[in-house]
Design an enzyme around this catalytic site. Structure first.
Site, PDB file in Angstrom:
ATOM      1  N   HIS A 259      47.917  49.551  42.642  1.00 35.01           N
ATOM      2  CA  HIS A 259      46.884  48.825  41.887  1.00 35.01           C
ATOM      3  C   HIS A 259      46.860  47.339  42.275  1.00 35.01           C
ATOM      4  CE1 HIS A 259      44.360  48.945  37.977  1.00 35.01           C
ATOM      5  NE2 HIS A 259      43.921  48.008  38.803  1.00 35.01           N
TER       6      HIS A 259
ATOM      7  N   GLU B 120      49.754  54.998  35.420  1.00 32.96           N
ATOM      8  CA  GLU B 120      50.336  53.843  36.132  1.00 32.96           C
ATOM      9  C   GLU B 120      51.385  53.182  35.237  1.00 32.96           C
ATOM     10  OE1 GLU B 120      47.218  51.184  37.330  1.00 32.96           O
ATOM     11  OE2 GLU B 120      46.097  52.760  38.334  1.00 32.96           O
TER      12      GLU B 120
ATOM     13  N   ARG C 293      28.763  44.687  40.634  1.00 30.05           N
ATOM     14  CA  ARG C 293      29.128  43.594  41.556  1.00 30.05           C
ATOM     15  C   ARG C 293      30.020  44.084  42.686  1.00 30.05           C
ATOM     16  NH1 ARG C 293      30.375  42.356  36.481  1.00 30.05           N
ATOM     17  NH2 ARG C 293      29.231  40.732  35.401  1.00 30.05           N
TER      18      ARG C 293
ATOM     19  N   ALA D 282      38.834  51.941  41.504  1.00 34.09           N
ATOM     20  CA  ALA D 282      38.248  51.668  40.180  1.00 34.09           C
ATOM     21  C   ALA D 282      39.275  51.933  39.081  1.00 34.09           C
ATOM     22  CB  ALA D 282      36.992  52.495  40.006  1.00 34.09           C
ATOM     23  N   ARG D 283      39.354  53.164  38.622  1.00 39.16           N
ATOM     24  CA  ARG D 283      40.332  53.548  37.608  1.00 39.16           C
ATOM     25  C   ARG D 283      40.755  54.991  37.852  1.00 39.16           C
ATOM     26  NH1 ARG D 283      41.044  48.996  36.717  1.00 39.16           N
ATOM     27  NH2 ARG D 283      40.869  47.842  34.759  1.00 39.16           N
TER      28      ARG D 283
HETATM   29  C1  8YV Z   1      44.011  44.408  37.568  1.00 38.96           C
HETATM   30  C2  8YV Z   1      41.833  45.402  37.629  1.00 38.96           C
HETATM   31  O1  8YV Z   1      43.691  43.732  36.432  1.00 38.96           O
HETATM   32  O2  8YV Z   1      40.441  43.619  36.994  1.00 38.96           O
HETATM   33  C3  8YV Z   1      40.712  44.812  36.873  1.00 38.96           C
HETATM   34  O3  8YV Z   1      40.081  45.560  36.105  1.00 38.96           O
HETATM   35  O4  8YV Z   1      42.050  46.557  37.591  1.00 38.96           O
HETATM   36  C4  8YV Z   1      42.755  44.546  38.419  1.00 38.96           C
HETATM   37  O5  8YV Z   1      42.241  43.318  38.742  1.00 38.96           O
HETATM   38  C5  8YV Z   1      45.065  43.686  38.245  1.00 38.96           C
HETATM   39  O6  8YV Z   1      45.367  44.394  39.391  1.00 38.96           O
HETATM   40  C6  8YV Z   1      46.300  43.511  37.381  1.00 38.96           C
HETATM   41  O7  8YV Z   1      46.837  44.727  37.034  1.00 38.96           O
END
Ligand code: 8YV
Length: 331
Positions: A296, A278, A168, A248-249
């Site tokens: 983030h 993080e 998405r 992303a991560r």
């Molecule tokens: C975080 C995210 O959850 O949805 C995700 O997977 O990485 C972000 O939306 C949000 O920034 C809170 O840490």
């Protein structure tokens, strides 16, 4: 002293813990149907276990910083039916362990797609057009007009963007990028249908796509297959002076290799919203004026954070009323 935990006297409503700060409309909505205990800070899993046990909660809402491991699941009370994360990513969940214990897990897809894609474009534009350096110059008082050959960025319009992970968010990034006349390439486990793919070019082999990417943006989930997918070899496959973006991560990137690619000036710039560690990110990234850094914040708009919280509540409501939650991750 301000308490971090807010709870009303217990009622006949099912007990729900919201274990991190969330915009107040979500709390207010939750209080209409649940006996809510919520916190002003993102609490540790030890605190989650303690409060969940004290309150005999039926549901817990967590965020991505709260790791739900086998050991945490083992210590949670038997009253617990569902843990709903207010995030699309769920790499902080041990799905198998939850499945074995019969605890439902859910996430919040869809509702943060647009805000995360918008933020990705912010990083692309800022990295290409040297936004952090210009901000620094203005903060220092500017003072001398630049020559027409100085402090030049790189054109966004007409570039070629490679997208890793055309789910998405990847598709929403592609949609926005097309508005800049950007050519889209992508690698994903599956090729999109022609209606969704439009003019994008599919590469079944990620490494074969990299030499064509003037900009590379990561939108794949954190999995064993994507761990450090960006490493010394894959960075070197990018063309010289390319731009690297990650919303992303952090686990998708070998940060030593990224720092090396920046030091050697193989990359023109980078935009990073996520990090291996993080919130204690590698501060060596601060050395680079051409790296746009964010803590983030991809989904951090008021509208989206409310929508995420309400979607998590919807999953909890379904679970506790015996229906299948819309975003069930466990089966
Ligand atoms: C975080 C995210 O959850 O949805 C995700 O997977 O990485 C972000 O939306 C949000 O920034 C809170 O840490």
């Amino acid at each position: 002293m301000r308490s971090i935990i807010h709870a009303k006297e217990s009622s006949m409503k099912p007990a729900l813990m919201i274990a991190f700060p969330i915009p107040s409309p979500v709390i207010e909505r939750a209080q209409q149907e649940f006996d809510v205990v919520h916190t002003d800070i993102e609490i540790s899993t030890e605190q989650i276990i303690r409060i969940a046990t004290e309150k005999q909660v039926r549901a817990i809402m967590v965020s991505m910083g709260q790791k739900i491991t086998q050991s945490v699941l083992d210590q949670l009370p038997p009253s617990l039916k569902i843990i709903a994360t207010s995030s699309v990513g769920y790499d902080h969940f041990d799905l198998k362990a939850a499945q074995n214990k019969g605890i439902q897990l859910t996430n919040t897809p869809d509702v943060l797609t647009d805000s995360t894609a918008d933020f990705t474009l912010l990083l692309i534009l800022s990295a290409c057009r040297r936004a952090p350096e210009y901000t620094e110059i203005m903060n220092k008082g500017w003072g001398t007009r630049f020559g027409q050959d100085e402090m030049l960025g790189t054109e966004v319009t007409g570039k070629t963007l490679g997208i890793l992970g055309m789910g998405r968010i990847g598709q929403a990034v592609a949609k926005r990028a097309r508005g800049f006349g950007i050519k889209i390439l992508y690698n994903s486990p599956r090729r999109l249908s022609p209606e969704l793919e439009l003019d994008a070019t599919y590469f079944s082999d990620f490494k074969k796509m990299l030499p064509h990417c003037e900009i590379l943006s990561l939108h794949a989930p954190a999995r064993a297959t994507t761990a450090q997918i960006m490493n010394t070899e894959t960075f070197s496959l990018l063309p010289a002076q390319s731009i690297f973006i990650n919303t992303a991560r952090g686990s998708l990137v070998d940060e030593e290799a990224l720092i090396q690619a920046l030091r050697s000036k193989h990359l023109f710039a980078a935009g990073l919203d996520v990090f291996q560690n993080e919130p204690h990110f590698d501060t060596r990234f601060l050395e680079f004026p051409n790296v746009v850094l964010a803590p983030h914040m991809g989904s951090a708009t008021l509208e989206t954070r409310i929508a995420m919280g309400l979607r998590a509540l919807e999953n909890i409501r379904s679970s506790l009323s015996g229906q299948r939650p819309r975003d069930l991750l466990t089966s």
